[in-house]
Design a protein around this motif. Structure first.
Motif, PDB file in Angstrom:
ATOM      1  N   ARG A   1      23.953   9.501  -3.150  1.00  0.00           N
ATOM      2  CA  ARG A   1      23.372   8.238  -3.590  1.00  0.00           C
ATOM      3  C   ARG A   1      22.035   8.084  -2.871  1.00  0.00           C
ATOM      4  NH1 ARG A   1      25.626   2.076  -3.275  1.00  0.00           N
ATOM      5  NH2 ARG A   1      23.672   1.065  -3.864  1.00  0.00           N
TER       6      ARG A   1
ATOM      7  N   HIS B   1      21.768   3.050  -7.401  1.00  0.00           N
ATOM      8  CA  HIS B   1      22.206   1.716  -7.847  1.00  0.00           C
ATOM      9  C   HIS B   1      21.306   0.727  -7.111  1.00  0.00           C
ATOM     10  CE1 HIS B   1      24.743  -1.697  -8.922  1.00  0.00           C
ATOM     11  NE2 HIS B   1      24.648  -2.064  -7.659  1.00  0.00           N
TER      12      HIS B   1
ATOM     13  N   GLN C   1      23.006  -8.107 -11.259  1.00  0.00           N
ATOM     14  CA  GLN C   1      22.456  -9.234 -12.046  1.00  0.00           C
ATOM     15  C   GLN C   1      20.953  -9.035 -12.279  1.00  0.00           C
ATOM     16  OE1 GLN C   1      23.817 -11.152 -13.930  1.00  0.00           O
ATOM     17  NE2 GLN C   1      22.310 -12.688 -14.412  1.00  0.00           N
TER      18      GLN C   1
ATOM     19  N   GLY D   1      29.694  -3.295 -13.987  1.00  0.00           N
ATOM     20  CA  GLY D   1      30.823  -4.142 -13.617  1.00  0.00           C
ATOM     21  C   GLY D   1      30.704  -5.463 -14.352  1.00  0.00           C
ATOM     22  N   ARG D   2      29.762  -6.284 -13.874  1.00  0.00           N
ATOM     23  CA  ARG D   2      29.572  -7.632 -14.398  1.00  0.00           C
ATOM     24  C   ARG D   2      29.408  -7.658 -15.918  1.00  0.00           C
ATOM     25  NH1 ARG D   2      26.981 -11.580 -11.183  1.00  0.00           N
ATOM     26  NH2 ARG D   2      26.144  -9.892  -9.943  1.00  0.00           N
TER      27      ARG D   2
ATOM     28  N   TYR E   1      25.900 -17.475  -3.370  1.00  0.00           N
ATOM     29  CA  TYR E   1      24.623 -17.022  -3.966  1.00  0.00           C
ATOM     30  C   TYR E   1      23.887 -18.137  -4.704  1.00  0.00           C
ATOM     31  CZ  TYR E   1      27.616 -12.811  -3.876  1.00  0.00           C
ATOM     32  OH  TYR E   1      28.499 -11.829  -3.548  1.00  0.00           O
TER      33      TYR E   1
HETATM   34  N1  LLP Z   1      27.837   0.463  -8.483  1.00  0.00           N
HETATM   35  C1  LLP Z   1      27.638   0.151  -7.192  1.00  0.00           C
HETATM   36  C2  LLP Z   1      27.411   1.243  -6.235  1.00  0.00           C
HETATM   37  C3  LLP Z   1      27.640  -1.181  -6.783  1.00  0.00           C
HETATM   38  O1  LLP Z   1      27.435  -1.481  -5.503  1.00  0.00           O
HETATM   39  C4  LLP Z   1      27.867  -2.209  -7.731  1.00  0.00           C
HETATM   40  C5  LLP Z   1      27.894  -3.616  -7.333  1.00  0.00           C
HETATM   41  C6  LLP Z   1      28.088  -1.831  -9.080  1.00  0.00           C
HETATM   42  C7  LLP Z   1      28.062  -0.497  -9.413  1.00  0.00           C
HETATM   43  C8  LLP Z   1      28.345  -2.829 -10.165  1.00  0.00           C
HETATM   44  O2  LLP Z   1      27.280  -3.716 -10.308  1.00  0.00           O
HETATM   45  P1  LLP Z   1      27.246  -4.743 -11.539  1.00  0.00           P
HETATM   46  O3  LLP Z   1      27.140  -3.932 -12.783  1.00  0.00           O
HETATM   47  O4  LLP Z   1      28.499  -5.535 -11.494  1.00  0.00           O
HETATM   48  O5  LLP Z   1      26.044  -5.576 -11.257  1.00  0.00           O
HETATM   49  N2  LLP Z   1      29.392 -10.293  -5.711  1.00  0.00           N
HETATM   50  C9  LLP Z   1      28.089 -10.309  -6.322  1.00  0.00           C
HETATM   51  C10 LLP Z   1      27.724  -8.964  -6.931  1.00  0.00           C
HETATM   52  C11 LLP Z   1      27.834  -7.811  -5.965  1.00  0.00           C
HETATM   53  C12 LLP Z   1      27.538  -6.466  -6.576  1.00  0.00           C
HETATM   54  C13 LLP Z   1      27.871  -5.369  -5.636  1.00  0.00           C
HETATM   55  N3  LLP Z   1      27.699  -4.041  -6.140  1.00  0.00           N
HETATM   56  C14 LLP Z   1      28.021 -11.453  -7.326  1.00  0.00           C
HETATM   57  O6  LLP Z   1      28.996 -12.171  -7.494  1.00  0.00           O
HETATM   58  O7  LLP Z   1      26.973 -11.692  -7.932  1.00  0.00           O
END
Ligand code: LLP
Length: 429
Positions: free
Chosen positions: A153, A203, A207, A284-285, A325
């Motif tokens: 990474r 990564h 958001q 994820g989100r 946040y």
């Molecule tokens: N891959 C890695 C290495 C990550 O650290 C993350 C999220 C993802 C994928 C997925 O990211 P996404 O597609 O969900 O944005 N708790 C915070 C968000 C923290 C994200 C951490 N890493 C919130 O509620 O906004």
């Protein structure tokens, strides 16, 4: 688009009335829509598969966003892989029936025990974040007589995200090996017995709604792939991470469709054109964010000279994003408000004993009264998965809806479970 809408005057998740769920399961409760989860996964997967060179793309859903077993099973059935960040997540992905060869293990602080578990399980890929981890992984895998496939990474020094706390790609952030170090580490890894380097990962944050930030980081990664290949290294995989944002301020009838996904995929196609690698993605989100709501009941109205407090039965331990946040979540009353109904400005707060337990201040909502139900929208990602038992509040229940059916996919934690796991020191006799 999502599958929460008013029917006959009451907010429904697909075909199920939220009034019914509240009455039968109690509140607060998270409710997830299967149709929304499936829709988003399929849209994203199709878009990136179409964009990837030779159609070679794998989607690894980042289960940190929502690790409910029912959610994982739903995605697993669609062929999703899983991005994990702890032994617990690897175990849960396996428990959901996800084959080990569809599991990626990321994170800056993997322990020896965690790496051993993952290598033994036979996972697809470890995303290595430091030289120290490279050494540890090689040691652990060779002790097991294995050679673990892995990628580095890389920290591209391009950060982005909806909040400073969720930006990961800046060189000031703790994540990844620095750009300048990758060549040397790649060469070192070739001499280590327990690791087979397959490529790179990146990564930059979460958001993120601007395609430009992704594009800048991905372009740097593509250039790096070229350099490493020129140096004779094997680079077969490029994991582009997650981070694509979603709209939290959704007008009620707005169908935001696949626009941003398409723009993102088109950019990926442009940047990686002609590159002979398999792409990986870790959304994820985007997959679960607006597939979930947190349903809560009004406990008390507390009018004060300058404010009107609406005290609900959910709190920051159940949904921490506003406190942590300053995140915005739409609030929809479950009973459909009449067209043009007058609004009142409410401070919506939970029962926890700190002022930070405030979901929103001065929000204009139709008049609400004790026992009314409201829904915090777009709470499917980083809602239940970040919940805690602060103030000795049991973990909330989670429910999945599919069509006209619903199932409790996590019962509310009982007080026995909450209290019964503590152990008194022997000196109390
Ligand atoms: N891959 C890695 C290495 C990550 O650290 C993350 C999220 C993802 C994928 C997925 O990211 P996404 O597609 O969900 O944005 N708790 C915070 C968000 C923290 C994200 C951490 N890493 C919130 O509620 O906004």
């Amino acid at each position: 688009m999502h599958h929460f809408a008013y029917r006959d005057g009451s907010l429904h998740a697909e075909g199920v009335d939220l009034e019914r769920i509240a009455a039968e399961v109690g509140t607060p409760v998270y409710v997830y829509s299967t149709a929304t989860i499936e829709r988003h996964y399929k849209l994203f997967e199709a878009a990136v598969k179409q964009a990837a060179p030779a159609g070679k793309a794998h989607v690894f859903y980042a289960m940190k966003a929502n690790g409910n077993l029912g959610v994982l099973k739903t995605l697993g059935a669609l062929g999703a892989g899983i991005d994990t960040v702890s032994e617990g997540e690897v175990r849960k992905a396996l428990a959901a029936g996800i084959p080990a060869e569809r599991i990626v293990f990321s994170g800056v602080g993997k322990s020896e025990q965690e790496l051993r578990f993952a290598v033994e399980a036979g996972i697809y890929q470890v995303n290595i974040e430091s030289e120290s981890e490279l050494n540890l992984l090689s040691k652990v895998a060779s002790q097991l007589g294995k050679r673990q496939e892995a990628v580095f990474r890389v920290n591209p020094d391009i950060g982005a995200g909806g909040h400073a706390k969720i930006t990961t790609g800046s060189s000031e952030n703790k994540f990844g090996v620095s750009f300048e170090e990758v060549g040397r580490l790649y060469a070192r890894a070739a001499n280590l017995p327990g690791v087979r380097l397959m490529g790179l990962a990146v990564h930059i944050g979460s958001q993120i709604r601007e395609i430009d930030a992704f594009e800048a980081a991905y372009a740097k990664m593509v250039a790096l792939v070229g350099e490493l290949k020129d140096e004779g290294h094997r680079v077969e995989r490029l994991d582009l991470g997650g981070g694509l944002g979603i709209p939290y301020d959704i007008p009620r009838e707005f169908d935001y469709g696949p626009g941003l996904i398409e723009a993102y995929a088109a950019m990926v196609g442009r940047v990686t054109k002609g590159l002979d690698v398999e792409l990986g993605f870790e959304p994820g989100r985007l997959i679960v964010g607006n597939a979930g709501i947190l349903l809560t009941r009004v406990l008390h109205l507390n009018p004060r000279p300058t404010k009107q407090f609406l005290v609900v039965d959910a709190a920051m331990n159940d949904l921490v994003r506003p406190a942590m946040y300053e995140a915005y979540h739409e609030i929809w009353p479950v009973a459909e408000p009449a067209d043009g109904a007058a609004t009142t400005a409410y401070d919506v707060v939970g029962p926890i004993c700190e002022t930070g337990d405030t979901f929103t201040a001065g929000r204009a909502l139709p008049a609400l009264k004790q026992d009314d139900l409201i829904a915090f929208m777009t709470a499917g990602a980083y809602g239940a998965s970040m919940s805690s038992t602060y103030n000795q509040r049991p973990l909330v229940a989670e429910v999945m809806v599919k069509g006209d059916a619903y199932a409790v996919t996590r019962p509310r934690q009982s007080y026995e479970e909450l209290i019964g796991t503590d152990r008194l020191p022997g000196w109390f006799g």
